[in-house]
Scaffold this motif. Sequence first.
Motif, PDB file in Angstrom:
ATOM      1  N   ARG A  49       6.804  54.777  33.620  1.00 50.54           N
ATOM      2  CA  ARG A  49       7.729  53.996  34.424  1.00 50.54           C
ATOM      3  C   ARG A  49       7.167  53.802  35.826  1.00 50.54           C
ATOM      4  O   ARG A  49       6.339  54.577  36.299  1.00 50.54           O
ATOM      5  CB  ARG A  49       9.104  54.659  34.488  1.00 50.54           C
ATOM      6  N   THR A  50       7.624  52.747  36.440  1.00 50.27           N
ATOM      7  CA  THR A  50       7.274  52.460  37.824  1.00 50.27           C
ATOM      8  C   THR A  50       8.519  52.619  38.676  1.00 50.27           C
ATOM      9  O   THR A  50       9.572  52.047  38.368  1.00 50.27           O
ATOM     10  CB  THR A  50       6.737  51.023  37.973  1.00 50.27           C
ATOM     11  N   LEU A  51       8.408  53.422  39.704  1.00 50.32           N
ATOM     12  CA  LEU A  51       9.550  53.697  40.565  1.00 50.32           C
ATOM     13  C   LEU A  51       9.467  52.792  41.779  1.00 50.32           C
ATOM     14  O   LEU A  51       8.520  52.881  42.568  1.00 50.32           O
ATOM     15  CB  LEU A  51       9.553  55.164  40.994  1.00 50.32           C
ATOM     16  N   GLU A  52      10.425  51.936  41.916  1.00 51.34           N
ATOM     17  CA  GLU A  52      10.434  51.004  43.029  1.00 51.34           C
ATOM     18  C   GLU A  52      11.648  51.279  43.884  1.00 51.34           C
ATOM     19  O   GLU A  52      12.723  51.575  43.405  1.00 51.34           O
ATOM     20  CB  GLU A  52      10.433  49.557  42.533  1.00 51.34           C
ATOM     21  N   GLY A  53      11.450  51.188  45.158  1.00 58.10           N
ATOM     22  CA  GLY A  53      12.549  51.465  46.077  1.00 58.10           C
ATOM     23  C   GLY A  53      12.053  51.546  47.497  1.00 58.10           C
ATOM     24  O   GLY A  53      12.735  51.124  48.421  1.00 58.10           O
ATOM     25  N   ALA A  54      10.857  52.074  47.679  1.00 62.12           N
ATOM     26  CA  ALA A  54      10.288  52.131  49.017  1.00 62.12           C
ATOM     27  C   ALA A  54       9.780  50.756  49.396  1.00 62.12           C
ATOM     28  O   ALA A  54       9.269  50.014  48.578  1.00 62.12           O
ATOM     29  CB  ALA A  54       9.144  53.142  49.054  1.00 62.12           C
TER      30      ALA A  54
ATOM     31  N   ILE B 107      12.473  58.247  52.676  1.00 60.96           N
ATOM     32  CA  ILE B 107      12.046  59.191  51.644  1.00 60.96           C
ATOM     33  C   ILE B 107      12.857  58.869  50.402  1.00 60.96           C
ATOM     34  O   ILE B 107      14.084  58.712  50.476  1.00 60.96           O
ATOM     35  CB  ILE B 107      12.296  60.644  52.074  1.00 60.96           C
ATOM     36  N   CYS B 108      12.181  58.743  49.288  1.00 63.22           N
ATOM     37  CA  CYS B 108      12.871  58.478  48.030  1.00 63.22           C
ATOM     38  C   CYS B 108      12.800  59.713  47.137  1.00 63.22           C
ATOM     39  O   CYS B 108      11.738  60.333  47.011  1.00 63.22           O
ATOM     40  CB  CYS B 108      12.246  57.283  47.304  1.00 63.22           C
ATOM     41  N   LEU B 109      13.923  60.068  46.549  1.00 62.50           N
ATOM     42  CA  LEU B 109      13.981  61.131  45.550  1.00 62.50           C
ATOM     43  C   LEU B 109      14.187  60.476  44.192  1.00 62.50           C
ATOM     44  O   LEU B 109      15.118  59.688  44.002  1.00 62.50           O
ATOM     45  CB  LEU B 109      15.123  62.103  45.843  1.00 62.50           C
ATOM     46  N   TRP B 110      13.308  60.825  43.258  1.00 61.72           N
ATOM     47  CA  TRP B 110      13.313  60.180  41.951  1.00 61.72           C
ATOM     48  C   TRP B 110      13.612  61.196  40.856  1.00 61.72           C
ATOM     49  O   TRP B 110      13.155  62.341  40.918  1.00 61.72           O
ATOM     50  CB  TRP B 110      11.960  59.544  41.661  1.00 61.72           C
ATOM     51  N   ASP B 111      14.369  60.766  39.859  1.00 57.89           N
ATOM     52  CA  ASP B 111      14.604  61.585  38.673  1.00 57.89           C
ATOM     53  C   ASP B 111      13.389  61.459  37.768  1.00 57.89           C
ATOM     54  O   ASP B 111      13.079  60.374  37.280  1.00 57.89           O
ATOM     55  CB  ASP B 111      15.861  61.117  37.946  1.00 57.89           C
TER      56      ASP B 111
ATOM     57  N   THR C 173      17.974  57.834  48.279  1.00 62.55           N
ATOM     58  CA  THR C 173      17.111  57.425  49.384  1.00 62.55           C
ATOM     59  C   THR C 173      17.567  58.137  50.649  1.00 62.55           C
ATOM     60  O   THR C 173      18.762  58.086  51.001  1.00 62.55           O
ATOM     61  CB  THR C 173      17.151  55.900  49.605  1.00 62.55           C
ATOM     62  N   LEU C 174      16.639  58.818  51.294  1.00 59.08           N
ATOM     63  CA  LEU C 174      16.958  59.584  52.494  1.00 59.08           C
ATOM     64  C   LEU C 174      16.599  58.743  53.717  1.00 59.08           C
ATOM     65  O   LEU C 174      15.438  58.375  53.925  1.00 59.08           O
ATOM     66  CB  LEU C 174      16.181  60.904  52.511  1.00 59.08           C
ATOM     67  N   LEU C 175      17.611  58.441  54.516  1.00 59.36           N
ATOM     68  CA  LEU C 175      17.439  57.579  55.688  1.00 59.36           C
ATOM     69  C   LEU C 175      17.684  58.364  56.966  1.00 59.36           C
ATOM     70  O   LEU C 175      18.576  59.229  57.010  1.00 59.36           O
ATOM     71  CB  LEU C 175      18.417  56.396  55.622  1.00 59.36           C
ATOM     72  N   GLY C 176      16.912  58.044  57.982  1.00 56.67           N
ATOM     73  CA  GLY C 176      17.151  58.701  59.264  1.00 56.67           C
ATOM     74  C   GLY C 176      15.935  58.697  60.166  1.00 56.67           C
ATOM     75  O   GLY C 176      16.057  58.616  61.385  1.00 56.67           O
ATOM     76  N   HIS C 177      14.746  58.786  59.579  1.00 56.14           N
ATOM     77  CA  HIS C 177      13.540  58.756  60.404  1.00 56.14           C
ATOM     78  C   HIS C 177      13.372  57.382  61.046  1.00 56.14           C
ATOM     79  O   HIS C 177      13.777  56.360  60.484  1.00 56.14           O
ATOM     80  CB  HIS C 177      12.304  59.082  59.563  1.00 56.14           C
ATOM     81  N   GLY C 178      12.750  57.374  62.194  1.00 63.32           N
ATOM     82  CA  GLY C 178      12.477  56.130  62.887  1.00 63.32           C
ATOM     83  C   GLY C 178      11.022  55.756  62.891  1.00 63.32           C
ATOM     84  O   GLY C 178      10.589  54.876  63.640  1.00 63.32           O
ATOM     85  N   GLY C 179      10.248  56.416  62.045  1.00 68.04           N
ATOM     86  CA  GLY C 179       8.823  56.125  61.929  1.00 68.04           C
ATOM     87  C   GLY C 179       8.349  56.463  60.533  1.00 68.04           C
ATOM     88  O   GLY C 179       9.101  57.022  59.714  1.00 68.04           O
ATOM     89  N   SER C 180       7.105  56.125  60.218  1.00 67.67           N
ATOM     90  CA  SER C 180       6.565  56.386  58.887  1.00 67.67           C
ATOM     91  C   SER C 180       6.624  57.877  58.571  1.00 67.67           C
ATOM     92  O   SER C 180       6.455  58.725  59.439  1.00 67.67           O
ATOM     93  CB  SER C 180       5.125  55.890  58.786  1.00 67.67           C
TER      94      SER C 180
END
Length: 574
Positions: free
Chosen positions: A367-372, A397-401, A410-417
């Motif tokens: 499988r291909t995980l897409e989201g980022a 940051i993505c957490l995948w099963d 999807t973990l959101l909060g950082h303001g940079g890579s």
Amino acid sequence: MIYQTHVIMKLPTQLRENIMNKLARRKHVATTSDKPLVPFRIAVSSAILIILILGLSSQILARLEYTQLSLPKGAKMRFGKGGANGAAFSHDSTRLAVASSIGIWIYDVTTGQPRDLLTGHTAGVNTVSFSSDGKLLASGSYDNTIRLWDVSTGDTLHTLDELETDVYSVSFSPNGKLLASGNGDHTVLLWDVSTREIHRTFKGHTAHVSSVSFSPDGQVASGSDDNTIRLWDVNTGETLRTLSLHIYLDCSVAFSPDGKLLANGRGDTTITLWDVSTGELSNTMSGHTNWVFDVSFSPDGQLLASGGDDNMIHLWDVSTGRHLPTLLDGTADVYTVSFSPDGQLLASGSTDARIRLWDVSTGMLLRTLEGAAGWVYTVSFSPDGKLLASGSGDSTICLWDVNTGALHRTLLGHGGSVQSISFSPDRLTLASGSGDETIRLWDVNTGETRHTLRGHTSDVNTVAFSPDGQMLASGSTDDTVRLWDVNTREILQTLSGHTNTINSVSFSPEGKVLASGSDDGTIRLWDASAGKHLFSLSGHTAWVESVMFSPKGESIASGSRDGTVLLWGVTVTE
């Protein structure tokens, strides 16, 4: 007239920024077929001979004692001989000098064995040239100096340090009285060998001079990254002819689970396996067609995965070096590869912002995980193998099963890579370091930010939990390492001493010692509880990109942009 035709296999470095600002390309000056450039054509054919000699001798060298030659203090073994930048035969063809990122290797041409390693330059050596009588060797370096060596003793006779720029190429005149140097300030200098003074300065190039060579009658030709070759009159310093060209002629490391082997992914498209106990080259695996960005052992140590700039993932049989399935990762560079804890799956992260999961036994894409939405910098499996975390350039940051391939959260909060991620040993917490100068601790079950750790004043490049999960180490572009109490979120220690960016941190298996690798070329060992600097390991001549303790903690491996992996014996009472 007796004259020397020497060879310059210089690949002048032209740094190209990428997502990690650490990859490089090499750029060459092409030549024309004009008659005055016969020495350049001879150099090309001789270069082919050099490649053949070095290639044929690689198996012989595996069992030689080069691993012990001129080792830096504290290092017990060297893996690799550094990136090769230039080479030259002695006039009698008995010796071959190879300029490398760690010094100058002197080979016996007949046997293919290294006779000596000349050290003294404080940065990578770009170029070497023998005098026609074979008594002198000249070398030019990124440390802005030229050295003249006594070939018979290997001693430095003189250091020419009047330059304030890199030296890319050196060449003796046929009579050995003059030495030409091609320099980063766009000039060609002629040096009087007997007085060591600058005899004449040639100006006209508009980019660094990557190659210089004397013709049989004593004239000088120079090649530059301004896409021109210039022929100079030695007596007047005038340009005789300018040839305009249109063609342009740069490391990851992993221990096997049992600590007996060390794998090194390289910029020359190969992967090398080294025997940790002896320092011998166990195997060289070829198959990639471009840079190897990352290598990873399977949990049982039987397989090795490698990802590279050729959009490919390769699987290798560790015991035989046999090439197993090649996995096509699409149309983007494969920047990171990682096995699941049970060894059945392989995750790859690419610059096309996708994560791919592969069946290790069949080589099939599951499988291909897409989201980022940005390039994927780093991936990490949770300790139980059920989740995969990926950090990317879009600050997410993505957490995948792992079982279903579904985007779990999807973990959101950082303001940079997101530069680095690390699961705590109990799997409940994920730490991430970012270009926004912060570290975040995330609740894996809820995806919420538990805490934001502030203190660094620049990008956080690396994070690592201690084995007991109570402490977190971080390294930054602000040249510091910080130790954090995971429970109180307080800074326990700020470790200062490195003089450049911190790229990697690693705890010892017992968690009481921390190793850090830096752009200053050193590895530092720290008492993790007291924050005390224990000692430094110096020997690399370029950035230290990666440091790692062996599973039992008795050794540290360090990978550097100087093209080598050094294995250090470490005795620290914990």
